[in-house]
Design a protein around this motif. Structure first.
Motif, mmCIF file in Angstrom:
data_model
loop_
_atom_site.group_PDB
_atom_site.id
_atom_site.type_symbol
_atom_site.label_atom_id
_atom_site.label_comp_id
_atom_site.label_asym_id
_atom_site.label_seq_id
_atom_site.Cartn_x
_atom_site.Cartn_y
_atom_site.Cartn_z
ATOM 1 N N VAL A 1 0.861 -1.187 0.000
ATOM 2 C CA VAL A 1 0.000 0.000 0.000
ATOM 3 C C VAL A 1 0.895 1.235 0.000
ATOM 4 C CG1 VAL A 1 -1.743 1.303 1.265
ATOM 5 C CG2 VAL A 1 -1.875 -1.200 1.173
ATOM 6 N N VAL A 2 0.632 2.153 -0.915
ATOM 7 C CA VAL A 2 1.468 3.347 -1.065
ATOM 8 C C VAL A 2 1.381 4.206 0.199
ATOM 9 C CG1 VAL A 2 1.837 5.456 -2.399
ATOM 10 C CG2 VAL A 2 1.162 3.332 -3.559
ATOM 11 N N GLY B 1 1.131 6.796 -17.681
ATOM 12 C CA GLY B 1 -0.192 6.201 -17.767
ATOM 13 C C GLY B 1 -0.604 5.401 -16.555
ATOM 14 N N ILE B 2 0.048 5.629 -15.410
ATOM 15 C CA ILE B 2 -0.348 4.926 -14.186
ATOM 16 C C ILE B 2 -0.284 5.890 -13.004
ATOM 17 C CG2 ILE B 2 1.992 3.973 -13.859
ATOM 18 C CD1 ILE B 2 0.446 1.458 -12.615
ATOM 19 N N PRO B 3 -1.288 6.738 -12.848
ATOM 20 C CA PRO B 3 -1.338 7.640 -11.693
ATOM 21 C C PRO B 3 -1.337 6.850 -10.383
ATOM 22 C CG PRO B 3 -2.972 8.262 -13.344
ATOM 23 C CD PRO B 3 -2.445 6.917 -13.746
ATOM 24 N N ILE B 4 -0.628 7.395 -9.393
ATOM 25 C CA ILE B 4 -0.506 6.728 -8.088
ATOM 26 C C ILE B 4 -0.719 7.760 -7.000
ATOM 27 C CG2 ILE B 4 1.100 5.560 -6.520
ATOM 28 C CD1 ILE B 4 2.385 4.286 -8.982
ATOM 29 N N LYS B 5 -1.452 7.354 -5.964
ATOM 30 C CA LYS B 5 -1.655 8.232 -4.813
ATOM 31 C C LYS B 5 -1.541 7.418 -3.529
ATOM 32 C CE LYS B 5 -6.725 7.857 -4.731
ATOM 33 N NZ LYS B 5 -6.758 6.705 -5.660
ATOM 34 N N ALA B 6 -1.419 8.113 -2.420
ATOM 35 C CA ALA B 6 -1.329 7.453 -1.121
ATOM 36 C C ALA B 6 -2.551 6.578 -0.897
ATOM 37 C CB ALA B 6 -1.217 8.488 -0.007
ATOM 38 N N THR C 1 4.732 13.669 -4.142
ATOM 39 C CA THR C 1 4.604 13.122 -5.492
ATOM 40 C C THR C 1 5.018 11.646 -5.493
ATOM 41 O OG1 THR C 1 6.852 13.852 -6.055
ATOM 42 C CG2 THR C 1 5.027 15.315 -6.645
ATOM 43 N N TYR C 2 4.514 10.925 -6.496
ATOM 44 C CA TYR C 2 4.818 9.504 -6.655
ATOM 45 C C TYR C 2 5.232 9.243 -8.096
ATOM 46 C CZ TYR C 2 2.337 9.165 -2.220
ATOM 47 O OH TYR C 2 1.943 9.338 -0.919
#
Length: 268
Positions: free
Chosen positions: A87-88, A152-157, A135-136
């Motif tokens: 998990v981010v 093409g792969i947005p990532i967030k917490a 940022t990630y």
């Protein structure tokens, strides 16, 4: 009849005023990506002596300390596929740190780079904080080449991420990142690489990576827990070497492995 004309003029003026800001933001983003592509790289495990004789807080007996790696490494042979899910986290400025400094850490899985130091096939996610900005970046790398960002792969917490590397030969393979939360998946294939894998190390790592040839300021990443940690389809990390990051005489992480789980917590 003048009102529509005036409104139209104001709208055009607002667009003209807004354009430079939009352009500047786009340029800053492009500059950051370009700089990152030139400068960002992982490195092989840089072992250090356990100067402090420190044992982990959770009772794990540590075998190795490193200036840049934390996590677990299995040492064997014929390692073809390594995967893990995490998990981010939300990175934080370390205690005593500065809001004007950029802090980063990276979570990845890989093949080789510990006892075999000729090459690493790896993929993962960087998390970076400067002030209140987080940022990630998702990336792939065939060390000693530098890292390349996926698009093409947005990532967030809070997103659940599965990372997998597969060696199809000692000089070819694939890197795959799946954002389980959003359903987005990206991949990259390597072939004909100049440096050969040994296929003797399987890794689940939190790294203090390099930028411009030096370690970045290490972020307080909280906890990264790799679940479903597997190599060649097996999910037992028993016998893995546990590694913690030690810098300037201080241990910054506390890692452990049990079954199919590898856990690293920031303790700096």
């Amino acid at each position: 009849m003048q009102i529509p004309i005036i409104a139209s003029a104001l709208l055009c003026a607002n667009l003209v005023l807004a354009a430079p800001g939009t352009s500047m933001r786009s340029q800053r983003a492009s500059d950051r990506i370009a700089e990152r592509r030139i400068n960002r790289s992982s490195n092989i495990n840089q072992r250090v002596d356990n100067e402090l004789g420190v044992a982990s807080k959770n009772g794990t007996s540590h075998v190795e300390y490193s200036s840049n790696w934390a996590g677990a490494v299995l040492i064997g042979s014929g390692y073809k596929t390594v995967t893990g899910t995490f998990v981010v986290p939300t990175p934080k400025v370390p205690s005593g740190g500065s809001s004007s400094t950029t802090y980063s850490a990276s979570a990845w899985v890989g093949i080789d780079g510990d006892t075999c130091q000729t090459a690493i096939l790896q993929t993962g996610v960087d998390f970076t904080i400067q002030g209140s900005s987080v940022t990630y970046d998702a990336w792939f790398e065939y060390y000693p080449d530098y890292a390349h960002d996926f698009s093409g792969i947005p990532i967030k917490a809070g997103d659940t991420i599965t990372v997998t590397v597969t060696a199809s030969s000692t000089t070819a393979g694939t890197a795959v990142i799946e954002n389980v939360t959003t359903g987005k998946t990206v991949s990259h294939s390597f072939s004909g690489e100049s440096y050969a894998l040994c296929e003797t190390n399987a890794e689940w790592i939190v790294e203090d990576f390099e930028s411009g040839g030096s370690l970045v300021s290490f972020a307080n990443f909280g906890t990264v827990e790799f679940t479903g940690a597997s190599v060649n389809g097996g999910t037992d990390t028993s016998g893995a070497t546990i590694i913690d990051i030690q810098q300037s005489g201080k241990v910054l992480t506390d890692c452990s492995a049990s079954g199919s789980t590898v856990t690293c917590a920031y303790s700096g």
